[in-house]
Design a protein around this motif. Structure first.
Motif, PDB file in Angstrom:
ATOM      1  N   PHE A  46       0.777  -1.193  -0.145  1.00  0.00           N
ATOM      2  CA  PHE A  46      -0.028   0.045  -0.221  1.00  0.00           C
ATOM      3  C   PHE A  46       0.789   1.208  -0.088  1.00  0.00           C
ATOM      4  N   GLY A  47       2.042   1.147   0.974  1.00  0.00           N
ATOM      5  CA  GLY A  47       2.693   2.468   0.971  1.00  0.00           C
ATOM      6  C   GLY A  47       3.465   2.830  -0.417  1.00  0.00           C
ATOM      7  N   GLU A  48       4.151   1.612  -0.962  1.00  0.00           N
ATOM      8  CA  GLU A  48       4.968   1.916  -2.132  1.00  0.00           C
ATOM      9  C   GLU A  48       3.980   2.310  -3.167  1.00  0.00           C
ATOM     10  N   ALA A  49       2.626   1.498  -3.457  1.00  0.00           N
ATOM     11  CA  ALA A  49       1.840   1.918  -4.547  1.00  0.00           C
ATOM     12  C   ALA A  49       1.188   3.305  -4.485  1.00  0.00           C
ATOM     13  N   PHE A  50       0.783   3.676  -3.118  1.00  0.00           N
ATOM     14  CA  PHE A  50       0.164   4.889  -3.045  1.00  0.00           C
ATOM     15  C   PHE A  50       1.181   6.000  -3.115  1.00  0.00           C
ATOM     16  N   GLY A  51       2.308   5.741  -2.477  1.00  0.00           N
ATOM     17  CA  GLY A  51       3.315   6.981  -2.592  1.00  0.00           C
ATOM     18  C   GLY A  51       3.970   7.155  -4.298  1.00  0.00           C
ATOM     19  N   ASN A  52       4.244   6.059  -4.818  1.00  0.00           N
ATOM     20  CA  ASN A  52       4.851   6.053  -6.139  1.00  0.00           C
ATOM     21  C   ASN A  52       3.657   6.740  -7.204  1.00  0.00           C
ATOM     22  N   ALA A  53       2.252   6.313  -6.895  1.00  0.00           N
ATOM     23  CA  ALA A  53       1.479   6.976  -7.766  1.00  0.00           C
ATOM     24  C   ALA A  53       1.166   8.203  -7.596  1.00  0.00           C
ATOM     25  N   THR A  54       1.391   8.804  -6.210  1.00  0.00           N
ATOM     26  CA  THR A  54       1.070  10.144  -5.975  1.00  0.00           C
ATOM     27  C   THR A  54       2.103  10.811  -6.555  1.00  0.00           C
ATOM     28  N   ARG A  55       3.545  10.446  -6.709  1.00  0.00           N
ATOM     29  CA  ARG A  55       4.300  11.316  -7.431  1.00  0.00           C
ATOM     30  C   ARG A  55       4.770  11.023  -8.940  1.00  0.00           C
ATOM     31  N   ALA A  56       3.735  10.015  -9.166  1.00  0.00           N
ATOM     32  CA  ALA A  56       4.038   9.512 -10.675  1.00  0.00           C
ATOM     33  C   ALA A  56       3.854  10.654 -11.857  1.00  0.00           C
ATOM     34  N   ILE A  57       3.007  11.310 -11.893  1.00  0.00           N
ATOM     35  CA  ILE A  57       2.753  12.513 -12.931  1.00  0.00           C
ATOM     36  C   ILE A  57       3.911  13.584 -12.890  1.00  0.00           C
ATOM     37  N   VAL A  58       4.025  14.026 -11.664  1.00  0.00           N
ATOM     38  CA  VAL A  58       5.295  14.802 -11.448  1.00  0.00           C
ATOM     39  C   VAL A  58       6.791  14.468 -11.817  1.00  0.00           C
ATOM     40  N   GLY A  59       6.907  13.112 -11.425  1.00  0.00           N
ATOM     41  CA  GLY A  59       8.153  12.406 -11.557  1.00  0.00           C
ATOM     42  C   GLY A  59       8.416  12.382 -13.102  1.00  0.00           C
ATOM     43  N   ASN A  60       7.383  12.270 -13.824  1.00  0.00           N
ATOM     44  CA  ASN A  60       7.299  11.937 -15.347  1.00  0.00           C
ATOM     45  C   ASN A  60       6.851  13.163 -16.013  1.00  0.00           C
ATOM     46  N   SER A  61       7.206  14.286 -15.592  1.00  0.00           N
ATOM     47  CA  SER A  61       6.888  15.652 -16.170  1.00  0.00           C
ATOM     48  C   SER A  61       7.406  15.881 -17.518  1.00  0.00           C
ATOM     49  N   ALA A  62       8.684  15.355 -17.691  1.00  0.00           N
ATOM     50  CA  ALA A  62       9.292  15.469 -19.006  1.00  0.00           C
ATOM     51  C   ALA A  62       8.491  14.877 -20.188  1.00  0.00           C
TER      52      ALA A  62
END
Length: 287
Positions: A92-108
């Protein structure tokens, strides 16, 4: 002018959403591979971190809670009980945390080309699953050592728990991932929620410890409304209860709470997708 497809292009937020992710599975696999390569670039251990991190977490919790606070005397086969809960909160922690940062982390990528942005959230979930299954293997091996003999119903309960957990994690990931593009405070809020999640579900203690303090009234109801609580209990029933020497007593109305958790998770997924698609058109300009 049409607001839908024009000359093969699709306006952000007007596509099929999660259905586009299913249709473009090849793109999803590419994004998953990219995420895994980026995560382990320059790493010596690589995927072995999937074992190292939960192992260290387990040892710390086992000695702090099991040995020093003597929880291993109160709960038979506490090692299996503890790790069954840890794999739930870790996924839960990894899926939720990484999905929260997914759009910003793939901004390019978001700013350069259009593709279903849900791909990044689902990719975060997939990567979390890649790390979850090695932990699951360790859990099964450990349970077997303690005499694990599950019934078909108990195995089905484990699968059901994972399904609820997956839907809930993706829904929250879509919701907070979209909001995080506009307000980066979402990341800090998620970190706070993940810390609370470890303690607000019966991972380090038994459900009976909760009822002994608060009874089965309003606070107990609020406690059970957290979808992670019945999911952790499903994992306990699947992996811990069938081990030798365990006398497992189900929490009151467990199946009722499991049903509520399933409905809640589904509603969170629908809400997350609606908010995500609503804000999708603003991602590129906000990034």
């Amino acid at each position: 002018m049409s607001t839908g497809a024009v000359d093969g292009f699709v306006e952000p937020g007007r596509g099929g959403g999660l259905l586009d992710v299913v249709r473009q599975r090849y793109l999803l696999r590419l994004v998953v591979r990219k995420d895994l390569r980026v995560r382990y670039r320059g790493s010596v251990l690589g995927m072995l971190w999937s074992y190292v991190k939960p192992a260290v977490q387990f040892v710390v919790f086992y000695f702090a809670v099991g040995v020093f606070l003597r929880m291993n005397e109160a709960i038979d086969n506490f090692a299996v009980y503890l790790f069954a809960g840890i794999v739930v909160v870790n996924f839960f922690g990894e899926a939720f945390g990484n999905a929260t940062r997914a759009i910003v982390g793939n901004s390019a990528l978001v700013k350069k080309i259009y593709l279903p942005r849900e791909l990044f959230s689902v990719s975060a979930l997939w990567v979390a699953a890649v790390h979850f299954f090695p932990q699951l293997v360790v859990l099964v091996v450990g349970a077997l050592i303690f005499g694990w003999r599950p019934s078909l119903a108990q195995l089905a309960a484990g699968v059901l728990g994972f399904a609820i957990l997956t839907v809930f994690s993706l829904g929250l990931g879509l919701l907070f991932g979209a909001v995080n593009v506009l307000f980066r405070d979402a990341e800090n809020l998620v970190d706070l929620l993940l810390m609370v999640a470890t303690w607000a579900s019966p991972v380090l203690y038994s459900w009976t410890a909760v009822t002994e303090v608060v009874g089965t009234g309003t606070i107990w109801t609020i406690y059970q409304l957290n979808p992670l609580t019945p999911v952790v209990e499903l994992f306990h029933w699947c992996f811990w209860a069938p081990t030798a020497g365990v006398e497992y007593v189900m929490p009151p109305d467990l199946w009722q709470w499991v049903g509520i958790a399933a409905v809640t998770s589904t509603l969170v997924l629908v809400l997350g997708e609606l908010v995500f698609r609503r804000l999708d058109g603003r991602f590129a300009q906000e990034l």
